[in-house]
Design a protein around this motif. Structure first.
Motif, PDB file in Angstrom:
ATOM      1  N   ILE A 131     -31.941   7.606  29.887  1.00  0.00           N
ATOM      2  CA  ILE A 131     -32.312   6.369  30.334  1.00  0.00           C
ATOM      3  C   ILE A 131     -31.527   5.582  31.190  1.00  0.00           C
ATOM      4  O   ILE A 131     -31.833   5.427  32.211  1.00  0.00           O
ATOM      5  CB  ILE A 131     -32.737   5.442  29.099  1.00  0.00           C
ATOM      6  CG1 ILE A 131     -34.035   6.059  28.191  1.00  0.00           C
ATOM      7  CG2 ILE A 131     -33.199   4.283  29.858  1.00  0.00           C
ATOM      8  CD1 ILE A 131     -34.475   5.409  27.056  1.00  0.00           C
ATOM      9  N   GLU A 132     -30.274   5.612  30.745  1.00  0.00           N
ATOM     10  CA  GLU A 132     -29.271   4.765  31.460  1.00  0.00           C
ATOM     11  C   GLU A 132     -28.976   5.617  32.797  1.00  0.00           C
ATOM     12  O   GLU A 132     -28.463   4.792  33.734  1.00  0.00           O
ATOM     13  CB  GLU A 132     -27.701   4.841  30.574  1.00  0.00           C
ATOM     14  CG  GLU A 132     -27.978   3.729  29.409  1.00  0.00           C
ATOM     15  CD  GLU A 132     -27.223   3.646  28.686  1.00  0.00           C
ATOM     16  OE1 GLU A 132     -26.037   4.651  28.563  1.00  0.00           O
ATOM     17  OE2 GLU A 132     -26.708   2.733  27.807  1.00  0.00           O
ATOM     18  N   TYR A 133     -28.919   6.855  32.739  1.00  0.00           N
ATOM     19  CA  TYR A 133     -28.976   7.647  33.974  1.00  0.00           C
ATOM     20  C   TYR A 133     -30.056   7.421  35.172  1.00  0.00           C
ATOM     21  O   TYR A 133     -29.865   7.896  36.223  1.00  0.00           O
ATOM     22  CB  TYR A 133     -28.601   9.145  33.574  1.00  0.00           C
ATOM     23  CG  TYR A 133     -28.246  10.062  35.055  1.00  0.00           C
ATOM     24  CD1 TYR A 133     -26.902   9.735  35.427  1.00  0.00           C
ATOM     25  CD2 TYR A 133     -29.112  10.866  35.363  1.00  0.00           C
ATOM     26  CE1 TYR A 133     -26.610  10.353  36.587  1.00  0.00           C
ATOM     27  CE2 TYR A 133     -28.567  11.368  36.675  1.00  0.00           C
ATOM     28  CZ  TYR A 133     -27.442  11.463  37.086  1.00  0.00           C
ATOM     29  OH  TYR A 133     -27.006  12.223  38.287  1.00  0.00           O
TER      30      TYR A 133
ATOM     31  N   ALA B 162     -33.642   0.478  20.346  1.00  0.00           N
ATOM     32  CA  ALA B 162     -32.445   0.461  21.363  1.00  0.00           C
ATOM     33  C   ALA B 162     -33.151   1.207  22.671  1.00  0.00           C
ATOM     34  O   ALA B 162     -32.684   0.826  23.558  1.00  0.00           O
ATOM     35  CB  ALA B 162     -31.184   1.062  20.857  1.00  0.00           C
ATOM     36  N   ILE B 163     -34.036   2.281  22.370  1.00  0.00           N
ATOM     37  CA  ILE B 163     -34.736   2.915  23.345  1.00  0.00           C
ATOM     38  C   ILE B 163     -35.606   2.091  24.207  1.00  0.00           C
ATOM     39  O   ILE B 163     -35.633   2.051  25.425  1.00  0.00           O
ATOM     40  CB  ILE B 163     -35.276   4.032  22.697  1.00  0.00           C
ATOM     41  CG1 ILE B 163     -34.191   5.050  22.108  1.00  0.00           C
ATOM     42  CG2 ILE B 163     -35.997   4.851  23.896  1.00  0.00           C
ATOM     43  CD1 ILE B 163     -33.064   5.675  23.013  1.00  0.00           C
ATOM     44  N   ARG B 164     -36.684   1.613  23.129  1.00  0.00           N
ATOM     45  CA  ARG B 164     -37.331   0.397  23.975  1.00  0.00           C
ATOM     46  C   ARG B 164     -36.813  -0.556  24.861  1.00  0.00           C
ATOM     47  O   ARG B 164     -37.463  -0.806  26.113  1.00  0.00           O
ATOM     48  CB  ARG B 164     -38.360  -0.123  23.095  1.00  0.00           C
ATOM     49  CG  ARG B 164     -39.210   0.889  22.239  1.00  0.00           C
ATOM     50  CD  ARG B 164     -40.321   0.113  21.452  1.00  0.00           C
ATOM     51  NE  ARG B 164     -39.937  -1.177  20.450  1.00  0.00           N
ATOM     52  CZ  ARG B 164     -39.523  -0.664  19.186  1.00  0.00           C
ATOM     53  NH1 ARG B 164     -39.396   0.610  18.762  1.00  0.00           N
ATOM     54  NH2 ARG B 164     -39.042  -1.810  18.329  1.00  0.00           N
ATOM     55  N   GLU B 165     -35.645  -0.960  24.168  1.00  0.00           N
ATOM     56  CA  GLU B 165     -34.858  -2.164  25.156  1.00  0.00           C
ATOM     57  C   GLU B 165     -34.456  -1.674  26.300  1.00  0.00           C
ATOM     58  O   GLU B 165     -34.295  -2.177  27.528  1.00  0.00           O
ATOM     59  CB  GLU B 165     -34.112  -2.745  24.397  1.00  0.00           C
ATOM     60  CG  GLU B 165     -33.000  -3.934  24.815  1.00  0.00           C
ATOM     61  CD  GLU B 165     -31.916  -4.290  24.038  1.00  0.00           C
ATOM     62  OE1 GLU B 165     -31.843  -5.453  23.651  1.00  0.00           O
ATOM     63  OE2 GLU B 165     -31.344  -3.445  23.300  1.00  0.00           O
ATOM     64  N   ALA B 166     -33.922  -0.336  26.190  1.00  0.00           N
ATOM     65  CA  ALA B 166     -33.407   0.258  27.347  1.00  0.00           C
ATOM     66  C   ALA B 166     -34.140   0.723  28.432  1.00  0.00           C
ATOM     67  O   ALA B 166     -33.756   0.603  29.594  1.00  0.00           O
ATOM     68  CB  ALA B 166     -32.343   1.328  26.983  1.00  0.00           C
ATOM     69  N   ALA B 167     -35.372   1.071  27.912  1.00  0.00           N
ATOM     70  CA  ALA B 167     -36.695   1.515  28.869  1.00  0.00           C
ATOM     71  C   ALA B 167     -37.090   0.220  29.686  1.00  0.00           C
ATOM     72  O   ALA B 167     -37.343   0.459  30.880  1.00  0.00           O
ATOM     73  CB  ALA B 167     -37.679   2.168  27.944  1.00  0.00           C
ATOM     74  N   THR B 168     -37.066  -0.844  28.845  1.00  0.00           N
ATOM     75  CA  THR B 168     -37.527  -2.225  29.320  1.00  0.00           C
ATOM     76  C   THR B 168     -36.508  -2.604  30.649  1.00  0.00           C
ATOM     77  O   THR B 168     -36.882  -2.928  31.951  1.00  0.00           O
ATOM     78  CB  THR B 168     -37.460  -3.172  28.468  1.00  0.00           C
ATOM     79  OG1 THR B 168     -38.445  -2.964  27.442  1.00  0.00           O
ATOM     80  CG2 THR B 168     -37.921  -4.513  29.053  1.00  0.00           C
ATOM     81  N   ASN B 169     -35.233  -2.533  30.427  1.00  0.00           N
ATOM     82  CA  ASN B 169     -34.134  -3.002  31.392  1.00  0.00           C
ATOM     83  C   ASN B 169     -34.362  -1.833  32.514  1.00  0.00           C
ATOM     84  O   ASN B 169     -34.070  -2.096  33.612  1.00  0.00           O
ATOM     85  CB  ASN B 169     -32.936  -2.882  30.938  1.00  0.00           C
ATOM     86  CG  ASN B 169     -32.696  -4.254  30.094  1.00  0.00           C
ATOM     87  OD1 ASN B 169     -33.123  -5.087  30.343  1.00  0.00           O
ATOM     88  ND2 ASN B 169     -32.004  -4.011  29.017  1.00  0.00           N
TER      89      ASN B 169
END
Length: 590
Positions: free
Chosen positions: A425-427, A458-465
């Motif tokens: 996700i971060e990439y 943490a995945i849902r939060e990262a996906a939102t950002n």
């Protein structure tokens, strides 16, 4: 206070210090040591020299933390005893501290002594500091002799020829000391001393010491000699390095102790820089191959970490040929290594070989290795490859990358290890910029939406950002057509966590898409969720309303937001009520 009442204020600071240092409370004694500079200022420079420093010298029997604080304080005491011409009066207490049993205290005392040595004139150094070094280096206890090792390099340059000769003899004695701890200390400071001595003395006196230490019976001594090798080799000519240093270095690279070989691997690129390109080609390439194939995993891992740096520093005229012939076969073996730390170390640097080898070699030789690592069972290996994809993209282009590596990335997007999913996700924003909108929508957009429903917060939060960054990259129109409709559908899902994720997405998307889209498309959904049965959803509605308020005109606020917030302000749930009140209080009066 008795001394003050009797009219003798001049004795007060020392009297207080004596009382505090005799107190049973360690913290009180520690605090008194930490305010030594204040006491010294009150006493003045003369009384600090004649009373305070002798008192401290005579009372060094205390807890280690008090002694440590004292050793640190004395290193910056020069001005408080009258400046550089009186700095030698600080040596006695530090000399005592340099002999105590606790290592951290000795080290701090040596650090302070090194600092004070710079403030001695050449005459004072020979009169006061050099005798201290000699006393420590010939002390009965090994503690004083280990401390002495750290003082030679700072005192040697200012001395006369005769004193220099004496110091070298003392150092020879320390290198041959019966106690391994002393030999270790001498080995660790040998490289430092090498930089201080004259070239001739380096060859005649110090290199024989290096050779002896590198062949010491204790591997803890031999491995420290490797570190000295870097400094020594950097001071010698090519011919001298080849004849005086390389035989010993070859011996270290094949040492029976894995800890020595590990040290060689860890310092390998520093050694490479020190010895130069010709010796690298002749001696270090075979040694590096050997270390990459070492029987100990720790050695292979340390070597693998150095692959990119070592290859990058090879001579340009033969770099590609050396890598392809000597290094790449070893790298291919390491990709399938049995130890995950070795594979992980390699994965963190292997992508860096692409710019060195160029497009054709990357496609033919490196891509299969990258693919193998992307499918490795160890999550850290996969993470390290994903994190460095941009190195490869710059060399082979995005089309080739998408054809060869994207299928593996898509597979990893659903990896059972959530940290792997998080890394992808971060990439994603970077990958989106490289792929372009069309390929991204075709290959990866579905993943970005699916992550919003992940079972890990943490995945849902990262996906939102991640959505926010994608909208910044692809624009509002793309968001309206591709992202927003899907996000708003989540407001109707049965799982309340998905409805909350919908609100989180609105929070981050509103600013990016602007007021019109927010009011027309997203606000109605927010107002609907204000009636949600789950309190957590309702109080997040209040937070969202507060978040999007700056985008809304006064009319929209008064007619739509304000009534909803007032209703939430009377909610039966305390949290909903609190956040609704907070949202209303945050709105400036119109």
């Amino acid at each position: 206070m008795a001394s003050s009442e009797s009219g003798d204020d001049s004795l007060y600071p020392i009297a207080v210090l004596i009382d505090e240092l005799r107190n049973e409370d360690v913290q009180l004694r520690l605090n008194s040591i930490k305010k030594l500079s204040t006491i010294a200022l009150a006493l003045g420079v003369e009384r600090s020299r004649t009373e305070l420093i002798p008192f401290l010298t005579d009372t060094i029997y205390d807890e280690d933390e008090v002694l440590l604080a004292l050793a640190e304080q004395l290193g910056s005491f020069t001005a408080l005893v009258g400046g550089p011409e009186h700095v030698h009066c600080l040596l006695p207490p530090l000399e005592s501290l340099a002999t105590v049993e606790e290592t951290v205290v000795r080290d701090k005392a040596v650090e302070s002594l090194r600092k004070l040595s710079e403030e001695h004139s050449a005459a004072d150094l020979e009169a006061h500091f050099i005798p201290l070094v000699k006393r420590l280096s010939s002390g009965d206890w090994f503690t004083s002799r280990t401390s002495a090792c750290g003082l030679f390099s700072v005192s040697y340059p200012k001395c006369s020829v005769g004193v220099k000769s004496e110091l070298r003899q003392h150092y020879r004695n320390l290198c041959a000391d019966d106690t391994p701890m002393v030999r270790r200390a001498a080995a660790s400071k040998l490289g430092e001393l090498a930089k201080a001595v004259e070239l001739e003395q380096l060859k005649t006196d110090l290199i024989p010491l290096f050779v002896n230490l590198a062949g010491d019976e204790q591997d803890s001594v031999r491995l420290l000699a490797v570190e000295a090798c870097v400094n020594i080799a950097g001071l010698l000519s090519h011919e001298d390095t080849e004849s005086l240093i390389m035989p010993t270095l070859r011996q270290c690279a094949e040492d029976k102790s894995w800890r020595v070989r590990y040290m060689v691997a860890d310092k390998f690129t520093d050694i490479q820089t020190a010895v130069g390109p010709e010796i690298t080609k002749a001696d270090l390439v075979p040694a590096f191959q050997s270390l990459l194939k070492d029987c100990e995993a720790e050695v292979r891992a340390a070597s693998a970490h150095k692959v990119k740096e070592f290859c990058n520093a090879l001579p340009a005229d033969s770099r590609e040929q050396i890598i392809m012939t000597n290094i790449l076969p070893c790298v291919k073996e390491l990709v399938a290594d049995a130890n995950q730390h070795v594979k992980s170390a390699l994965a963190s640097v292997i992508m860096g070989l692409s710019p060195i080898l160029g497009k054709d070699n990357t496609i033919e030789h490196l891509l299969p290795l990258f693919l193998a690592q992307l499918k490795d069972e160890c999550p850290e290996v996969r993470l390290n490859i994903i994190s460095n994809l941009d190195c490869v993209n710059e060399v082979i282009g995005i089309r080739q990358l998408s054809q060869s590596l994207l299928p593996a990335i898509v597979e990893l997007a659903e990896d059972t290890k959530w940290r792997v999913r998080l890394a992808i996700i971060e990439y994603m924003p970077l990958l989106a910029g490289q792929l372009g909108m069309e390929i991204f929508d075709e290959k990866l957009n579905g993943l970005c939406i699916a992550w919003l429903s992940d079972h890990v917060f943490a995945i849902r939060e990262a996906a939102t950002n991640n959505l926010k960054k994608l909208v910044e990259k692809f624009g509002t129109e793309w968001a309206q057509n591709t992202v927003i409709p899907t996000v708003l559908k989540m407001a109707r899902e049965q799982n309340y966590l998905h409805r909350m994720t919908c609100l989180f997405c609105i929070n981050v998307l509103a600013e990016g898409v602007g007021a019109d889209v927010t009011i027309k498309s997203m606000l109605p959904v927010v107002l609907t969720l204000a009636e949600d049965q789950v309190a957590n959803v309702r109080f997040n509605v209040a937070k969202t309303m507060q978040k999007i308020r700056p985008l809304l005109d006064a009319n929209t606020y008064q007619n739509q937001i304000e009534p909803a917030l007032k209703k939430l302000g009377g909610d039966e749930d305390a949290d909903v009520k609190y956040f609704a009140m907070e949202a209303m209080a945050a709105v400036p009066a119109s």
